[in-house]
Design a protein around this motif. Sequence first.
Motif, PDB file in Angstrom:
ATOM      1  N   PHE A 142     -16.190  32.324  -6.080  1.00  0.00           N
ATOM      2  CA  PHE A 142     -15.604  31.077  -6.560  1.00  0.00           C
ATOM      3  C   PHE A 142     -16.598  29.918  -6.570  1.00  0.00           C
ATOM      4  N   ASN A 143     -17.803  30.136  -6.052  1.00  0.00           N
ATOM      5  CA  ASN A 143     -18.801  29.071  -6.058  1.00  0.00           C
ATOM      6  C   ASN A 143     -19.570  29.132  -7.377  1.00  0.00           C
ATOM      7  N   LEU A 144     -18.907  28.677  -8.435  1.00  0.00           N
ATOM      8  CA  LEU A 144     -19.474  28.787  -9.771  1.00  0.00           C
ATOM      9  C   LEU A 144     -20.714  27.914  -9.928  1.00  0.00           C
ATOM     10  N   THR A 145     -20.753  26.790  -9.216  1.00  0.00           N
ATOM     11  CA  THR A 145     -21.924  25.910  -9.298  1.00  0.00           C
ATOM     12  C   THR A 145     -23.172  26.625  -8.816  1.00  0.00           C
ATOM     13  N   TRP A 146     -23.069  27.323  -7.666  1.00  0.00           N
ATOM     14  CA  TRP A 146     -24.240  28.009  -7.124  1.00  0.00           C
ATOM     15  C   TRP A 146     -24.590  29.239  -7.940  1.00  0.00           C
ATOM     16  N   GLN A 147     -23.587  29.904  -8.519  1.00  0.00           N
ATOM     17  CA  GLN A 147     -23.906  31.032  -9.401  1.00  0.00           C
ATOM     18  C   GLN A 147     -24.770  30.568 -10.567  1.00  0.00           C
ATOM     19  N   ARG A 148     -24.396  29.448 -11.187  1.00  0.00           N
ATOM     20  CA  ARG A 148     -25.193  28.919 -12.299  1.00  0.00           C
ATOM     21  C   ARG A 148     -26.573  28.487 -11.818  1.00  0.00           C
ATOM     22  N   ALA A 149     -26.634  27.893 -10.622  1.00  0.00           N
ATOM     23  CA  ALA A 149     -27.929  27.441 -10.090  1.00  0.00           C
ATOM     24  C   ALA A 149     -28.848  28.625  -9.814  1.00  0.00           C
ATOM     25  N   ILE A 150     -28.290  29.702  -9.275  1.00  0.00           N
ATOM     26  CA  ILE A 150     -29.108  30.893  -8.985  1.00  0.00           C
ATOM     27  C   ILE A 150     -29.606  31.523 -10.282  1.00  0.00           C
ATOM     28  N   GLU A 151     -28.732  31.639 -11.252  1.00  0.00           N
ATOM     29  CA  GLU A 151     -29.145  32.198 -12.542  1.00  0.00           C
ATOM     30  C   GLU A 151     -30.222  31.337 -13.191  1.00  0.00           C
ATOM     31  N   ALA A 152     -30.111  30.016 -13.027  1.00  0.00           N
ATOM     32  CA  ALA A 152     -31.089  29.103 -13.612  1.00  0.00           C
ATOM     33  C   ALA A 152     -32.466  29.252 -12.976  1.00  0.00           C
ATOM     34  N   LEU A 153     -32.525  29.799 -11.776  1.00  0.00           N
ATOM     35  CA  LEU A 153     -33.820  30.054 -11.142  1.00  0.00           C
ATOM     36  C   LEU A 153     -34.575  31.178 -11.839  1.00  0.00           C
ATOM     37  N   GLY A 154     -33.840  32.055 -12.512  1.00  0.00           N
ATOM     38  CA  GLY A 154     -34.441  33.237 -13.114  1.00  0.00           C
ATOM     39  C   GLY A 154     -34.082  34.521 -12.387  1.00  0.00           C
ATOM     40  N   ALA A 155     -33.167  34.430 -11.410  1.00  0.00           N
ATOM     41  CA  ALA A 155     -32.727  35.624 -10.688  1.00  0.00           C
ATOM     42  C   ALA A 155     -31.820  36.476 -11.574  1.00  0.00           C
ATOM     43  N   LYS A 156     -31.831  37.777 -11.347  1.00  0.00           N
ATOM     44  CA  LYS A 156     -30.988  38.702 -12.086  1.00  0.00           C
ATOM     45  C   LYS A 156     -29.734  39.025 -11.261  1.00  0.00           C
ATOM     46  N   LYS A 157     -28.613  39.081 -11.942  1.00  0.00           N
ATOM     47  CA  LYS A 157     -27.362  39.401 -11.271  1.00  0.00           C
ATOM     48  C   LYS A 157     -27.267  40.901 -11.037  1.00  0.00           C
ATOM     49  N   ASP A 158     -27.128  41.294  -9.780  1.00  0.00           N
ATOM     50  CA  ASP A 158     -27.026  42.703  -9.420  1.00  0.00           C
ATOM     51  C   ASP A 158     -25.594  43.212  -9.519  1.00  0.00           C
ATOM     52  N   GLY A 159     -24.631  42.342  -9.245  1.00  0.00           N
ATOM     53  CA  GLY A 159     -23.237  42.759  -9.309  1.00  0.00           C
ATOM     54  C   GLY A 159     -22.390  41.992  -8.311  1.00  0.00           C
ATOM     55  N   VAL A 160     -21.146  42.430  -8.164  1.00  0.00           N
ATOM     56  CA  VAL A 160     -20.190  41.794  -7.272  1.00  0.00           C
ATOM     57  C   VAL A 160     -19.719  42.816  -6.244  1.00  0.00           C
ATOM     58  N   ILE A 161     -19.788  42.453  -4.968  1.00  0.00           N
ATOM     59  CA  ILE A 161     -19.250  43.287  -3.896  1.00  0.00           C
ATOM     60  C   ILE A 161     -17.854  42.768  -3.579  1.00  0.00           C
ATOM     61  N   ARG A 162     -16.852  43.574  -3.845  1.00  0.00           N
ATOM     62  CA  ARG A 162     -15.471  43.151  -3.671  1.00  0.00           C
ATOM     63  C   ARG A 162     -15.074  43.164  -2.200  1.00  0.00           C
ATOM     64  N   HIS A 163     -14.237  42.173  -1.813  1.00  0.00           N
ATOM     65  CA  HIS A 163     -13.679  42.104  -0.453  1.00  0.00           C
ATOM     66  C   HIS A 163     -14.791  42.300   0.587  1.00  0.00           C
ATOM     67  N   HIS A 164     -15.755  41.384   0.553  1.00  0.00           N
ATOM     68  CA  HIS A 164     -17.025  41.639   1.240  1.00  0.00           C
ATOM     69  C   HIS A 164     -17.222  40.874   2.541  1.00  0.00           C
ATOM     70  N   ALA A 165     -16.771  39.608   2.600  1.00  0.00           N
ATOM     71  CA  ALA A 165     -17.082  38.792   3.780  1.00  0.00           C
ATOM     72  C   ALA A 165     -15.974  37.777   4.023  1.00  0.00           C
ATOM     73  N   LYS A 166     -15.769  37.484   5.295  1.00  0.00           N
ATOM     74  CA  LYS A 166     -14.721  36.532   5.668  1.00  0.00           C
ATOM     75  C   LYS A 166     -15.220  35.103   5.520  1.00  0.00           C
ATOM     76  N   ARG A 167     -14.381  34.262   4.933  1.00  0.00           N
ATOM     77  CA  ARG A 167     -14.670  32.835   4.841  1.00  0.00           C
ATOM     78  C   ARG A 167     -14.245  32.135   6.131  1.00  0.00           C
ATOM     79  N   ARG A 168     -14.628  30.856   6.231  1.00  0.00           N
ATOM     80  CA  ARG A 168     -14.269  30.079   7.419  1.00  0.00           C
ATOM     81  C   ARG A 168     -12.761  29.973   7.601  1.00  0.00           C
ATOM     82  N   ASP A 169     -12.013  29.950   6.492  1.00  0.00           N
ATOM     83  CA  ASP A 169     -10.560  29.793   6.599  1.00  0.00           C
ATOM     84  C   ASP A 169      -9.829  31.103   6.846  1.00  0.00           C
TER      85      ASP A 169
END
Length: 204
Positions: A142-169
């Motif tokens: 859901f952090n679309l801003t950082w996804q765009r920022a990472i892509e803008a660096l020139g990094a390649k998207k490897d994929g999405v790991i579903r149900h992967h890590a617990k958030r603070r909430d």
Amino acid sequence: MANIIKLDPVTVAGHGIRLEPLAHDHHDGLAVAAADGRLWELWFTAVPEPAQTRAYIADALAGQEDGHMLPWAVRELTSGTLIGSTRYHDIDAAIDRVEIGFTWYAKRWQRSHVNTGCKLLLLGHAFDALGRKVVGLRTDNFNLTWQRAIEALGAKKDGVIRHHAKRRDGSVRDTVMFSILASEWPDVKRHLELRLARHGSASG
């Protein structure tokens, strides 16, 4: 368990910023930086509330002691103020891999030269000084801003790991994974240096 290697804390500077090995002395400055935009209210990030800043630093330093993290405080050199934090994490010696993450900046610096300069320093240190073969980056689905920022660096998207890590909430996130290979670093470096030049902040 992944192989780990302890990386020595080191100060890295350039492009108008300085990455200082994270220390308890950075507490007050980081608390002020996080308050610029009340960054802890973004539920998909790990920015500490003011009362949690001391524990945040302690956890990062524990990860450093265990050999799987190397955290920094980010200082903007024109003003001399602390503006955020970043770190290497998931350091895996067996495959010469580190990830860059836990990155956040005070709101006023989020659309400036800072992230480009910071990533240039971190990637350069990883590839050129440490000889890593791959640098990973990850963020919340859901952090679309950082996804765009990472892509803008020139990094390649490897994929999405579903149900992967617990958030603070307590909710569980999907994690979007990116990476840059050592063979890609020269082109990524050139791209980032051109971005900084357009900002007028490519030196320092």
